[in-house]
Design a protein around this motif. Structure first.
Motif, PDB file in Angstrom:
ATOM      1  N   ALA A   1       0.901  -1.129  -0.053  1.00  0.00           N
ATOM      2  CA  ALA A   1      -0.008   0.135   0.079  1.00  0.00           C
ATOM      3  C   ALA A   1       0.810   0.983  -0.263  1.00  0.00           C
ATOM      4  N   ASP A   2       0.298   2.444  -0.185  1.00  0.00           N
ATOM      5  CA  ASP A   2       0.869   3.559  -0.011  1.00  0.00           C
ATOM      6  C   ASP A   2       0.666   4.146   1.264  1.00  0.00           C
ATOM      7  N   PHE A   3       1.684   5.045   1.617  1.00  0.00           N
ATOM      8  CA  PHE A   3       1.516   5.929   2.947  1.00  0.00           C
ATOM      9  C   PHE A   3       1.361   4.885   3.946  1.00  0.00           C
ATOM     10  N   VAL A   4       2.099   3.752   4.262  1.00  0.00           N
ATOM     11  CA  VAL A   4       2.066   3.050   5.314  1.00  0.00           C
ATOM     12  C   VAL A   4       2.058   3.320   6.449  1.00  0.00           C
ATOM     13  N   GLU A   5       2.739   4.488   6.616  1.00  0.00           N
ATOM     14  CA  GLU A   5       3.006   5.203   8.144  1.00  0.00           C
ATOM     15  C   GLU A   5       1.738   5.647   8.561  1.00  0.00           C
ATOM     16  N   GLU A   6       0.681   5.650   8.073  1.00  0.00           N
ATOM     17  CA  GLU A   6      -0.335   6.254   8.433  1.00  0.00           C
ATOM     18  C   GLU A   6      -1.745   5.213   8.776  1.00  0.00           C
ATOM     19  N   HIS A   7      -2.527   5.656   9.783  1.00  0.00           N
ATOM     20  CA  HIS A   7      -3.807   5.019   9.952  1.00  0.00           C
ATOM     21  C   HIS A   7      -3.232   3.405  10.703  1.00  0.00           C
ATOM     22  N   ASP A   8      -2.285   3.434  11.316  1.00  0.00           N
ATOM     23  CA  ASP A   8      -1.730   2.145  12.409  1.00  0.00           C
ATOM     24  C   ASP A   8      -1.407   1.027  11.288  1.00  0.00           C
ATOM     25  N   PHE A   9      -1.322   1.242  10.049  1.00  0.00           N
ATOM     26  CA  PHE A   9      -1.190   0.133   8.962  1.00  0.00           C
ATOM     27  C   PHE A   9      -0.205  -0.759   9.547  1.00  0.00           C
ATOM     28  N   ILE A  10       1.097  -0.342   9.544  1.00  0.00           N
ATOM     29  CA  ILE A  10       2.090  -1.274   9.935  1.00  0.00           C
ATOM     30  C   ILE A  10       1.639  -2.123  11.193  1.00  0.00           C
ATOM     31  N   LYS A  11       1.413  -1.516  12.165  1.00  0.00           N
ATOM     32  CA  LYS A  11       0.903  -1.913  13.552  1.00  0.00           C
ATOM     33  C   LYS A  11      -0.423  -3.241  13.323  1.00  0.00           C
ATOM     34  N   THR A  12      -1.165  -2.597  12.342  1.00  0.00           N
ATOM     35  CA  THR A  12      -2.445  -3.550  12.220  1.00  0.00           C
ATOM     36  C   THR A  12      -1.825  -4.889  11.446  1.00  0.00           C
ATOM     37  N   VAL A  13      -1.322  -4.688  10.614  1.00  0.00           N
ATOM     38  CA  VAL A  13      -0.586  -5.845   9.787  1.00  0.00           C
ATOM     39  C   VAL A  13       0.182  -6.778  10.428  1.00  0.00           C
ATOM     40  N   ILE A  14       1.041  -6.070  11.469  1.00  0.00           N
ATOM     41  CA  ILE A  14       1.809  -7.021  12.323  1.00  0.00           C
ATOM     42  C   ILE A  14       1.161  -7.673  13.141  1.00  0.00           C
ATOM     43  N   ARG A  15       0.078  -6.853  13.964  1.00  0.00           N
ATOM     44  CA  ARG A  15      -0.701  -7.817  14.851  1.00  0.00           C
ATOM     45  C   ARG A  15      -1.437  -8.951  14.275  1.00  0.00           C
ATOM     46  N   ALA A  16      -2.125  -8.600  12.961  1.00  0.00           N
ATOM     47  CA  ALA A  16      -2.765  -9.700  12.456  1.00  0.00           C
ATOM     48  C   ALA A  16      -1.913 -11.045  12.205  1.00  0.00           C
ATOM     49  N   ASN A  17      -0.765 -10.874  11.843  1.00  0.00           N
ATOM     50  CA  ASN A  17      -0.151 -11.841  11.384  1.00  0.00           C
ATOM     51  C   ASN A  17       0.503 -12.503  12.736  1.00  0.00           C
ATOM     52  N   ASN A  18       0.689 -11.784  13.732  1.00  0.00           N
ATOM     53  CA  ASN A  18       1.113 -12.422  15.079  1.00  0.00           C
ATOM     54  C   ASN A  18      -0.225 -13.072  15.593  1.00  0.00           C
ATOM     55  N   ASN A  19      -1.213 -12.595  15.730  1.00  0.00           N
ATOM     56  CA  ASN A  19      -2.489 -13.149  16.038  1.00  0.00           C
ATOM     57  C   ASN A  19      -2.739 -14.622  15.320  1.00  0.00           C
ATOM     58  N   LEU A  20      -2.384 -14.563  14.135  1.00  0.00           N
ATOM     59  CA  LEU A  20      -2.629 -15.746  13.188  1.00  0.00           C
ATOM     60  C   LEU A  20      -1.877 -16.762  13.500  1.00  0.00           C
ATOM     61  N   TYR A  21      -0.479 -16.413  13.854  1.00  0.00           N
ATOM     62  CA  TYR A  21       0.590 -17.239  14.342  1.00  0.00           C
ATOM     63  C   TYR A  21       0.172 -17.998  15.630  1.00  0.00           C
ATOM     64  N   LYS A  22      -0.191 -16.975  16.677  1.00  0.00           N
ATOM     65  CA  LYS A  22      -0.673 -17.582  17.985  1.00  0.00           C
ATOM     66  C   LYS A  22      -1.825 -18.553  17.912  1.00  0.00           C
ATOM     67  N   THR A  23      -2.530 -17.978  17.095  1.00  0.00           N
ATOM     68  CA  THR A  23      -3.836 -19.093  16.834  1.00  0.00           C
ATOM     69  C   THR A  23      -3.284 -20.439  16.476  1.00  0.00           C
ATOM     70  N   LYS A  24      -2.650 -20.412  15.430  1.00  0.00           N
ATOM     71  CA  LYS A  24      -2.250 -21.790  14.673  1.00  0.00           C
ATOM     72  C   LYS A  24      -1.179 -22.331  15.730  1.00  0.00           C
ATOM     73  N   SER A  25      -0.669 -21.836  16.580  1.00  0.00           N
ATOM     74  CA  SER A  25       0.412 -22.587  17.493  1.00  0.00           C
ATOM     75  C   SER A  25      -0.499 -23.170  18.582  1.00  0.00           C
ATOM     76  N   THR A  26      -1.304 -22.379  19.077  1.00  0.00           N
ATOM     77  CA  THR A  26      -2.078 -23.132  20.280  1.00  0.00           C
ATOM     78  C   THR A  26      -3.050 -24.398  19.555  1.00  0.00           C
ATOM     79  N   ALA A  27      -3.488 -24.178  18.382  1.00  0.00           N
ATOM     80  CA  ALA A  27      -4.259 -25.176  17.786  1.00  0.00           C
ATOM     81  C   ALA A  27      -3.303 -26.639  17.538  1.00  0.00           C
ATOM     82  N   LEU A  28      -2.047 -26.369  17.490  1.00  0.00           N
ATOM     83  CA  LEU A  28      -1.168 -27.500  17.115  1.00  0.00           C
ATOM     84  C   LEU A  28      -0.970 -28.240  18.464  1.00  0.00           C
TER      85      LEU A  28
END
Length: 150
Positions: A123-150
């Motif tokens: 995306a463009d202007f990723v420093e706005e709207h908490d874009f970077i934090k949101t993407v990192i959080r989404a991937n971390n949450n997905l990883y945590k969900t998959k880890s606990t499911a294993l």
């Protein structure tokens, strides 16, 4: 370190995370850390309507969701000759004003979709709207969900 001085060896030495994509599938098959173009799919929203970007990305993703590939999600508009794109761009004072509403829509969507693996989002202007934090959080949450499911 300047970008022009970065090498793959240096990044591995620094324990950095790197994705290497190479054109030839035959040359990649013997290297577990290099992916060919066949293992990456770039979704394309194919719309100049900011409200349709997410719907179009999801439509394309449905065909890929069972494949074991890296998926690139571009939060961008696609201008078409017949949609008066140039006239609409002229109505905005600058590119920033034209592009950032899409980023805001993408952030809201990412927050609402914890079950979709966002390998790469562009995306463009990723420093706005908490874009970077949101993407990192989404991937971390997905990883945590998959880890606990294993």
């Amino acid at each position: 370190m300047t970008v022009s001085k970065i090498t793959l060896s240096k990044l591995w030495e620094l324990n950095a995370r790197v994705i290497v994509l190479y054109g030839s599938a035959n040359k990649c098959k013997d290297h577990e850390h290099i992916w060919s173009r066949d293992e990456v799919d770039i979704l394309w929203p194919s719309t100049s309507n900011k409200y349709l970007v997410v719907d179009n990305l999801l439509h394309e993703y449905k065909n890929l969701s069972t494949k074991d590939i890296i998926v690139v999600w571009p939060g961008i508009l696609t201008p078409f000759e017949d949609d008066y794109y140039l006239e609409r761009v002229k109505s905005f004072s600058n590119l920033h004003e034209f592009v950032t509403p899409i980023l805001e829509i993408m952030v809201k969507w990412i927050k609402s979709r914890p079950n979709i693996p966002f390998n790469i989002i562009s995306a463009d202007f990723v420093e706005e709207h908490d874009f970077i934090k949101t993407v990192i959080r989404a991937n971390n949450n997905l990883y945590k969900t998959k880890s606990t499911a294993l």
